[in-house]
Design an enzyme around this catalytic site. Structure first.
Site, PDB file in Angstrom:
ATOM      1  N   LYS A 130       0.813  -1.642   0.351  1.00  0.00           N
ATOM      2  CA  LYS A 130      -0.093  -0.182  -0.310  1.00  0.00           C
ATOM      3  C   LYS A 130       0.636   0.841  -0.609  1.00  0.00           C
ATOM      4  O   LYS A 130       1.830   0.456   0.635  1.00  0.00           O
ATOM      5  CB  LYS A 130      -0.809  -0.212   1.275  1.00  0.00           C
ATOM      6  N   ASP A 170      -7.179   4.577  -3.976  1.00  0.00           N
ATOM      7  CA  ASP A 170      -7.578   3.742  -3.004  1.00  0.00           C
ATOM      8  C   ASP A 170      -8.398   5.414  -2.720  1.00  0.00           C
ATOM      9  O   ASP A 170      -8.567   6.284  -3.701  1.00  0.00           O
ATOM     10  CB  ASP A 170      -6.748   3.679  -2.111  1.00  0.00           C
TER      11      ASP A 170
HETATM   12  N1  GLU Z   1      -6.950   0.168  -2.914  1.00  0.00           N
HETATM   13  C1  GLU Z   1      -7.931  -0.671  -2.864  1.00  0.00           C
HETATM   14  C2  GLU Z   1      -8.189  -2.007  -2.239  1.00  0.00           C
HETATM   15  O1  GLU Z   1      -8.116  -1.244  -0.881  1.00  0.00           O
HETATM   16  C3  GLU Z   1      -7.697  -1.588  -4.336  1.00  0.00           C
HETATM   17  C4  GLU Z   1      -6.133  -2.119  -5.223  1.00  0.00           C
HETATM   18  C5  GLU Z   1      -5.472  -2.273  -5.963  1.00  0.00           C
HETATM   19  O2  GLU Z   1      -6.932  -2.493  -6.593  1.00  0.00           O
HETATM   20  O3  GLU Z   1      -4.718  -2.654  -6.019  1.00  0.00           O
HETATM   21  O4  GLU Z   1      -8.441  -2.956  -1.898  1.00  0.00           O
END
Ligand code: GLU
Length: 451
Positions: A130, A170
């Site tokens: 992340k 996100d």
């Molecule tokens: N931010 C989204 C999550 O919390 C998607 C992450 C992504 O697609 O890599 O899963």
């Protein structure tokens, strides 16, 4: 016996707290998982001997960097950027980028930790990561956002790659920001690869990626209800948030015959007793994304709705609830209110929206409670499908993708049953998701030895 074999749960958590001072969100996320894993590994010597949980709860690396940019008035602004690469035992690091003033190292570490289990649950080969920044996109011009994204990528590009780490969106990062970051990545590296997901359809993006998180959370909810012989027809739903996840969750609830009563933003929530129809959802989407307006304006547009400032919507009686805004937005007292008002199921569209006290209350009340790492995995699942399409240099059709998303959510539900069925008709989805996600990552780590 080796030095740290078989530490008990309180000793383990003491260690986590000591090693991560002031990182409350991260400690909370680890505790939520460890509570279930300690039971599961009680009689599994190898996981202890190899210190698997201790290793998953220590990110592979945390990269922190300065992001300088120039605002429209010519001032030089300095922000902090991060990428947390938590674990790549089962695939390249994968997870979104968040731009929000609340972003700290603790928040990104909790998100990367959660992502590791979530991604494992999808059944696709993706590790957990992340990233983000404490940059606040609110009130910034598009040119300012572009300059920020370019500066952010100028540092981030050296840490990512299609087989290394694949970021996505996100909170605060949508298609526009992914475009600015992809453009800069391509410019610096001179490579067109699937290094980011959530891309535009013209340049390697996947159909239904935008809808996937919200739709997936409702598919998961429908799976939970179906396990009890029920469906969404005629059920009332309380939803928090009004961004991508919340509006698409609302859309799918309406499509499946439910009635959506609320949406919210940081200013408060709107309650529409007549139900938030598709037409109204379309208005919210346009208002929030294009006009970057406030949810309270809904009440000027649609009569009969009311706005409550500074509050979350959990006091509105409902059959099902979907927290789709952000972490720790549903507290212990909210959980008690929901259950007391007759709520039978909660599906988390956001990451860790329910605090520990709330989770414990839902478990205690034995309602259907789907944690984010299971319920909101549809987004990253379609990101995984975007990666596959990029590798194959082709695009799959919408019907194919819709079916794959449905199948993946049903598969996650099934994995939760494997480890979460407590007998007597009660399924502990938190436990089921934690153990199923952990086991896949842990077994891969065992295969690699001590690395
Ligand atoms: N931010 C989204 C999550 O919390 C998607 C992450 C992504 O697609 O890599 O899963």
């Amino acid at each position: 016996m080796a030095v740290s074999d078989h530490v008990d749960f309180p000793t383990f958590m003491e260690g986590v707290k000591k090693r991560n001072p002031g990182q409350d969100e991260f400690v909370q996320a680890v505790q939520e998982v460890a509570e279930d894993i300690f039971d599961f590994i009680a009689d599994k010597e190898e996981y202890h001997a190899q210190q698997i949980l201790r290793r998953i709860a220590e990110p592979d690396r945390v990269v922190s960097f300065r992001v300088c940019w120039e605002d429209d008035a010519g001032n030089i602004r300095v922000q902090r950027g991060w990428r947390v690469q938590n674990n790549n035992a089962i695939g390249p690091y994968k997870g979104g980028i968040r731009f929000h003033p609340s972003v700290t190292e603790s928040v990104l570490k909790f998100l990367a930790f959660e992502q590791t289990f979530k991604n494992a649950l999808t059944g696709l080969p993706m590790g957990g990561g992340k990233g983000g920044s404490n940059f606040n996109p609110k009130g910034k011009s598009v040119r300012e956002i572009m300059r920020f994204c370019q500066s952010f990528m100028t540092e981030l590009y050296r840490h990512i790659g299609a087989d290394v780490d694949v970021p996505a969106g996100d909170i605060g990062v949508g298609g526009r920001e992914i475009g600015f970051m992809f453009g800069q990545y391509k410019r610096i590296t001179n490579e067109f690869t699937g290094v980011l997901t959530g891309k535009g359809l013209e340049w390697g993006g996947s159909l239904i990626r935008t809808e996937a998180t919200g739709y997936g959370a409702v598919y998961f909810l429908a799976n939970m209800l179906a396990a009890k012989g029920q469906d969404l027809t005629g059920k009332t739903a309380v939803i928090s948030g009004s961004g991508n996840v919340a509006t698409h969750a609302a859309e799918k609830i309406v499509q499946l015959g439910g009635k959506v009563l609320t949406l919210s933003d940081s200013g408060g929530f709107i309650h529409d007793p007549d139900g938030i129809t598709q037409e109204k959802i379309d208005w919210v989407k346009a208002h929030k994304t294009h006009r970057r307006g406030r949810i309270e304006d809904y009440c000027d547009e649609f009569k009969g709705a009311s706005f409550t400032a500074g509050k979350t919507p959990w006091g509105v009686p409902c059959d099902v609830a979907l927290p789709c805004a952000t972490q720790n937005e549903l507290l212990g007292e909210d959980a008690r209110t929901l259950v007391a008002n007759g709520c039978i199921a909660v599906s988390e569209g956001a990451n860790m929206p329910t605090n520990l006290e709330g989770v414990h209350h839902f478990k205690h009340a034995k309602i259907m409670f789907a944690p984010g790492k299971a319920a909101n995995a549809g987004g990253v699942a379609v990101s995984g499908l975007e990666m596959s399409q990029n590798s194959e240099r082709r695009s799959w059709k919408e019907e194919e993708l819709q079916q794959m998303l449905k199948d993946i959510m049903a598969g996650i539900h099934k994995s939760c049953l494997t480890y979460g069925d407590q007998g007597g008709g009660y399924i502990d989805y938190v436990k089921g998701a934690n153990i199923a996600g952990f086991k896949k990552v842990a077994d891969a780590m065992l295969a690699f030895g001590v690395v």
